[in-house]
Every structure is written in structure tokens, then in C-alpha cells.
Design a protein around this motif. Structure first.
Motif, PDB file in Angstrom:
ATOM      1  N   TRP A  62       0.594  -1.027   0.095  1.00  0.00           N
ATOM      2  CA  TRP A  62       0.244   0.061  -0.099  1.00  0.00           C
ATOM      3  C   TRP A  62       0.554   1.275  -0.076  1.00  0.00           C
ATOM      4  CZ3 TRP A  62      -5.562  -0.013  -0.347  1.00  0.00           C
ATOM      5  CH2 TRP A  62      -5.410  -1.200  -0.043  1.00  0.00           C
ATOM      6  N   SER A  63       0.501   2.515  -0.612  1.00  0.00           N
ATOM      7  CA  SER A  63       0.971   3.819  -0.397  1.00  0.00           C
ATOM      8  C   SER A  63      -0.091   4.552   0.279  1.00  0.00           C
ATOM      9  CB  SER A  63       1.394   3.781  -1.673  1.00  0.00           C
ATOM     10  OG  SER A  63       2.437   3.539  -2.578  1.00  0.00           O
ATOM     11  N   ILE A  64       0.206   5.746   0.688  1.00  0.00           N
ATOM     12  CA  ILE A  64       0.407   6.522   1.687  1.00  0.00           C
ATOM     13  C   ILE A  64       0.219   7.438   1.666  1.00  0.00           C
ATOM     14  CG2 ILE A  64      -0.832   7.063   3.694  1.00  0.00           C
ATOM     15  CD1 ILE A  64      -1.813   4.173   3.527  1.00  0.00           C
ATOM     16  N   THR A  65       0.268   8.433   0.648  1.00  0.00           N
ATOM     17  CA  THR A  65       0.611   9.266   0.287  1.00  0.00           C
ATOM     18  C   THR A  65       0.175  10.624   0.583  1.00  0.00           C
ATOM     19  OG1 THR A  65      -0.785   9.987  -1.700  1.00  0.00           O
ATOM     20  CG2 THR A  65       0.894   8.239  -2.080  1.00  0.00           C
ATOM     21  N   PRO A 303      14.718  13.526   2.856  1.00  0.00           N
ATOM     22  CA  PRO A 303      16.289  12.984   2.633  1.00  0.00           C
ATOM     23  C   PRO A 303      15.282  11.599   2.786  1.00  0.00           C
ATOM     24  CG  PRO A 303      16.080  14.093   4.678  1.00  0.00           C
ATOM     25  CD  PRO A 303      14.653  15.113   4.199  1.00  0.00           C
ATOM     26  N   LEU A 304      14.976  11.422   3.664  1.00  0.00           N
ATOM     27  CA  LEU A 304      14.350   9.763   3.739  1.00  0.00           C
ATOM     28  C   LEU A 304      12.957   9.815   2.476  1.00  0.00           C
ATOM     29  CD1 LEU A 304      15.574   7.679   6.578  1.00  0.00           C
ATOM     30  CD2 LEU A 304      16.754   7.964   4.756  1.00  0.00           C
ATOM     31  N   ALA A 305      12.577   9.238   1.888  1.00  0.00           N
ATOM     32  CA  ALA A 305      11.683   9.115   0.728  1.00  0.00           C
ATOM     33  C   ALA A 305      10.203   8.801   1.374  1.00  0.00           C
ATOM     34  CB  ALA A 305      12.283   8.841  -0.259  1.00  0.00           C
ATOM     35  N   HIS A 306      10.399   7.381   2.642  1.00  0.00           N
ATOM     36  CA  HIS A 306       9.784   6.640   3.084  1.00  0.00           C
ATOM     37  C   HIS A 306      10.043   6.376   4.198  1.00  0.00           C
ATOM     38  CE1 HIS A 306      11.464   2.756   1.049  1.00  0.00           C
ATOM     39  NE2 HIS A 306      10.855   2.382   2.504  1.00  0.00           N
ATOM     40  N   MET A 307       8.911   5.701   4.678  1.00  0.00           N
ATOM     41  CA  MET A 307       8.754   4.680   5.804  1.00  0.00           C
ATOM     42  C   MET A 307       7.813   3.084   6.384  1.00  0.00           C
ATOM     43  SD  MET A 307      11.151   4.965   8.120  1.00  0.00           S
ATOM     44  CE  MET A 307      13.098   5.964   8.264  1.00  0.00           C
ATOM     45  N   VAL A 328       2.660  -1.605   4.388  1.00  0.00           N
ATOM     46  CA  VAL A 328       2.363  -0.163   4.077  1.00  0.00           C
ATOM     47  C   VAL A 328       3.188   0.202   4.382  1.00  0.00           C
ATOM     48  CG1 VAL A 328       0.710   1.987   5.041  1.00  0.00           C
ATOM     49  CG2 VAL A 328      -0.534  -0.529   5.263  1.00  0.00           C
ATOM     50  N   VAL A 329       3.344   1.810   3.117  1.00  0.00           N
ATOM     51  CA  VAL A 329       4.425   2.583   2.427  1.00  0.00           C
ATOM     52  C   VAL A 329       3.688   3.825   2.838  1.00  0.00           C
ATOM     53  CG1 VAL A 329       6.065   3.218   1.364  1.00  0.00           C
ATOM     54  CG2 VAL A 329       5.718   0.852   1.425  1.00  0.00           C
ATOM     55  N   MET A 330       4.501   4.464   4.433  1.00  0.00           N
ATOM     56  CA  MET A 330       4.522   6.420   4.144  1.00  0.00           C
ATOM     57  C   MET A 330       5.278   6.861   3.473  1.00  0.00           C
ATOM     58  SD  MET A 330       3.860   5.797   8.221  1.00  0.00           S
ATOM     59  CE  MET A 330       5.218   5.253   8.452  1.00  0.00           C
ATOM     60  N   TYR A 332       6.703   9.794   2.475  1.00  0.00           N
ATOM     61  CA  TYR A 332       6.815  10.867   3.571  1.00  0.00           C
ATOM     62  C   TYR A 332       7.123  12.172   1.753  1.00  0.00           C
ATOM     63  CZ  TYR A 332       7.675   9.591   7.974  1.00  0.00           C
ATOM     64  OH  TYR A 332       7.523   8.185   8.799  1.00  0.00           O
ATOM     65  N   VAL A 333       8.099  12.187   0.829  1.00  0.00           N
ATOM     66  CA  VAL A 333       8.181  12.435   0.020  1.00  0.00           C
ATOM     67  C   VAL A 333       6.946  13.920  -0.660  1.00  0.00           C
ATOM     68  CG1 VAL A 333       8.669  10.717  -1.889  1.00  0.00           C
ATOM     69  CG2 VAL A 333       9.490  12.673  -1.903  1.00  0.00           C
ATOM     70  N   SER A 334       6.436  12.579  -0.369  1.00  0.00           N
ATOM     71  CA  SER A 334       5.093  13.234  -0.714  1.00  0.00           C
ATOM     72  C   SER A 334       3.643  13.986  -0.092  1.00  0.00           C
ATOM     73  CB  SER A 334       3.990  11.530  -1.705  1.00  0.00           C
ATOM     74  OG  SER A 334       2.315  12.142  -2.145  1.00  0.00           O
ATOM     75  N   GLY A 335       4.097  13.055   1.417  1.00  0.00           N
ATOM     76  CA  GLY A 335       2.936  14.366   2.362  1.00  0.00           C
ATOM     77  C   GLY A 335       3.510  16.312   2.167  1.00  0.00           C
ATOM     78  N   ASN A 336       4.763  15.240   2.060  1.00  0.00           N
ATOM     79  CA  ASN A 336       5.384  17.125   1.733  1.00  0.00           C
ATOM     80  C   ASN A 336       5.030  17.951   0.845  1.00  0.00           C
ATOM     81  OD1 ASN A 336       6.728  17.111   4.283  1.00  0.00           O
ATOM     82  ND2 ASN A 336       8.437  16.191   3.394  1.00  0.00           N
TER      83      ASN A 336
END
Length: 420
Positions: A62-65, A303-307, A328-330, A332-336
Motif C-alpha cells: 500500500w502507498s499512503i500519499t 532526505p528519507l523518502a518513506h518508512m 504499508v508504505v508512508m 513522506y516525499v509525497s506528504g511534504n
């Protein structure tokens, strides 16, 4: 942006908006190496913020964006587990023989006590002690740079400052500092993409890495408690009896966390300011904007794209049902870059009203333990840069890392113009 990069971006946008969403694999490392991931995430945020990729080199996930959905997952450790035994914290499953427990890959209560053991090293009081040393080193690095000649900013500045600081936190010899840079890169390297050729080679390097830090542990455990990270782990009530694999897992976490993130944001600041000359001019005219610029760069760079997490039970989010056991992949690069959470998110604005309103450090119990140290190093290096140089000029598109996790740079050619 150079013509070639602009053409690549246009082609990526056309493909991202023509490809059926069910064929999306936003975790493809090639998208990050070519800096063409942006339109894929933009489309997912607009059309399918919680997206299922059924087939990829990482398996299904899953991608959480969206910003708020990422916060929901990141703060709900009761449902979304970080445990190393379930595969680790990155989209790429760690091989069972390479899985290393560390506090970032643990759930409470064990996570809490281990994190608490090392957190004094980056406390406000300790940062006050470290600040003059970081400034002295930053000044020495900058004073050694060639003027009017091309050089690699990543190698000469970003890697040097972060390696020096991390070696100090470990209280290891400064002449060994570049081992930290190398080991950090090996941890996140994909075999066959330049640094290492095979997983066996990676494991052989880990043996050397492990042996080095086992020696440091043995030194510290037989000496009185001190303020460095190794001594804190060796003498901490919650960590002094941990198995060697767990100790090494925490060393790997502290190496990558203390190295990659800060170094790639230092490099990212050069790229961002060169791409936005109006903001660079604003910074030169008002150095008081440095703290705000630092936070904006951390958001802009991410600097870290996801967790990654594993669902321990079914959970509904964004109109979808995540099933127990799903990856499940969060992002961060998208949320920002979420327009609903951040005003004009694609713009680099160094005097934003709320510059720290980003998710580059994560949220909740796993929020980056060294976030204030990262900010301090960036603040100091820019204070020292502005004292010395009228500008640092980017000469070409930087070479980016082939990674879905570390969003960074292998090299960045720059020149510091001669003073007239």
C-alpha cells in the motif's frame, strides 16, 4: 532546470497521467534516480491517496500519499508495526539473515526504553556543547575549498561535516570517519547499482563493520560510563545486556540516521537555492532567515523518502481496507508536497509562515531522535557559508542515488566564483 531535466520531467508527467493507476509502482528506484517520481505521487494524492500496488520487485504494498493519512499511520503503532521480525522499516524486505533489531524497528515498550538510552547524546544541553566543535569543523572544511575551480560538494562538504559529527558522537577516531560514510552507503545500497555487486559482498562488508563496533563496545563496557553513543548503549540499563545482533542493529540505525539525512539535505540546500535564485538572494540579504531556510530545505528535500509498516489488523483509511499482514508504505516525499496540508508545496519558500510543518522527520514515537542535531549542522554550515562566499554555483544536474529509501545525491559539481 536544464533542458534535458525539463524534457525528462515533461515525459514523466505525460506517462504518469496516461498509465492506469493499477499499473503504478511508485517505489520504482529508477523514478527517484531520475527525479521523475513527482507526477506519480501528485496523481495518487488527487485520485487515489491510498493505493495498492499488486506487483513489484518489493512484492505487493500500500502507498499512503497524503499528509494527514501518513500522520494517522505513523502515530498508530498499535495497528501499524515497525518490528524488524516482520520485514523492517523499508519497502524492500530485509532478508531474514540480515534483519537487525534496532529501536526504530521495534514497537513499545522495548522501543521506548532503548530510544531513551541514546537520546541524551542529542539533548539540547549536549547540542550546546557540540555547537562550537561543529562550527570549528564547518569553518575548516569551507576554508579548504578551492575557489574558482570545479569540485564535488557532496564529497568535500556534505559528507565531511556529517562524518566528523557522527564520529564525535561515537567517540571514534576522526581518521576513521569516512568508514561511517562508506558503511552507511553500503547499508542502503542495491546490489548491481555501483557500490556493491552482490548481496554476499554486502554481507562481507557488514562483518568488517560489525567487528569495528564490537571492538568499540568492548572498550567502552570496560571503561567508566561516558557521554558517547557507544558508552550509553554499553552502560544503559535497557541496553547493556542486549544481544550483539541488536547492538549492531542500533549502530546501523544511528549510522544511517546520522549520516544520510543531514548530508543529503546539505547537498539539497545547494540545489534548492540554485534552482530558486530569488530565495538565494533573499537569504544573502537576510541571514536571519537561515533557521527557516533549513526547515524549508528539509521539507523540500525529504532526505528519507518513506518508512514502511506492517498492519497487525484490518484497518480502514482513505476509503480502502488495509488487511492484516499487508505492507504499508508512508511516502513522506509525497506528504511534504500535499496541497491540502502545505500552501504552494512545490515552491521553495525560505520565509514560510510555518516552515517546520513538514513530515521529513516522521511523527509520533518514531520521530527522528536526531532532528535537532540535523537542523543545527545545517544552520551552522550556512552561517559559515554566508560569511565566506558570495554564492556557490551549481554547474549541472546532480547525480542522484539509486534508492527508493534514501533520497540523496552521489555527486554535485559546483564552483565558488573568485571574488572580484
Amino acid at each position: 532546470m536544464a533542458d534535458g531535466a525539463m524534457k525528462l520531467a515533461d515525459e514523466a508527467r505525460a506517462r504518469a497521467y496516461s498509465l492506469p493507476r493499477e499499473e503504478f509502482n511508485p517505489g520504482d528506484p529508477e523514478l527517484f534516480r531520475t527525479n521523475t517520481h513527482w507526477p506519480y505521487f501528485e496523481r495518487l494524492r488527487r485520485e487515489e491517496p491510498v493505493h495498492w500496488c499488486k506487483d513489484s520487485e518489493f512484492g505487493p504494498y500500500w502507498s499512503i500519499t497524503k499528509y494527514n493519512d501518513i500522520m494517522t499511520v505513523d502515530t498508530n503503532h498499535g495497528v501499524f508495526s515497525s518490528e524488524a521480525a516482520l520485514g523492517g522499516i523499508t519497502i524492500r524486505d530485509a532478508r531474514p539473515d540480515l534483519r537487525r533489531p534496532s529501536f526504530i524497528a521495534m514497537d513499545p515498550p522495548k522501543h521506548d526504553v532503548q530510544r531513551k538510552t541514546v537520546s541524551p547524546a542529542v539533548s539540547p544541553m549536549n547540542l550546546q556543547i557540540l555547537e562550537p566543535l561543529i562550527r570549528e569543523r564547518a569553518a575548516a572544511i569551507l576554508d579548504s575549498l578551492p575557489i574558482g575551480e570545479e569540485f564535488d560538494w557532496v564529497d568535500k562538504v556534505s559528507m565531511e561535516l556529517t562524518a566528523m559529527t557522527l564520529a564525535t558522537l561515537f567517540d571514534m577516531p576522526q581518521e576513521d570517519r569516512r568508514k561511517l560514510t562508506y558503511w552507511s552507503d553500503v547499508v542502503t545500497a542495491v546490489p548491481g547499482q555501483g557500490l556493491i555487486d552482490t548481496i554476499e559482498q554486502k554481507m562481507a562488508i557488514f562483518v568488517e563493520y560489525h567487528a569495528y563496533f564490537t571492538n568499540l563496545w568492548n572498550q567502552r563496557v570496560n571503561a567508566p560510563p561516558a557521554g558517547d553513543l557507544i558508552s550509553m548503549l554499553a552502560h544503559g540499563e535497557a541496553t547493556r545486556n542486549m544481544e550483539p545482533r541488536e547492538y549492531f542493529g542500533n549502530i546501523v540505525l544511528l549510522t544511517v540516521g546520522g549520516n544520510d539525512t543531514t548530508r543529503n539535505t546539505i547537498s539539497g540546500s545547494i540545489l534548492a537555492l540554485n534552482r530558486n535564485p530569488d530565495q538565494y538572494r533573499k537569504l544573502r540579504e537576510n541571514p536571519g532567515l537561515i533557521p527557516s531556510m533549513v526547515s524549508e530545505t528539509i521539507r523540500w528535500q525529504t532526505p528519507l523518502a518513506h518508512m514502511r509498516r506492517i498492519a497487525t489488523q484490518d484497518f480502514d483509511i482513505g476509503g480502502k481496507t488495509i488487511k492484516k499482514g499487508d505492507k504499508v508504505v508512508m511516502w513522506y516525499v509525497s506528504g511534504n508536497r500535499d496541497e491540502e496540508a502545505i500552501e504552494r508545496p512545490n515552491d521553495y519558500i525560505i520565509d514560510r509562515e510555518r516552515p517546520r510543518n513538514h513530515i521529513s522527520f516522521g511523527f509520533g514515537i518514531h520521530r527522528c531522535v536526531g532532528n535537532r542535531l540535523a537542523e543545527l549542522q545545517l544552520k551552522i554550515i550556512w552561517e559559515e557559508i554566508l560569511k565566506r562566499f558570495p554564492e556557490v554555483v551549481l554547474l549541472e544536474e546532480p547525480k542522484r542515488v539509486y534508492s527508493t529509501f534514501v533520497k540523496g545525491y552521489e555527486s554535485m559539481k559546483v564552483i565558488i566564483p573568485s571574488r572580484n
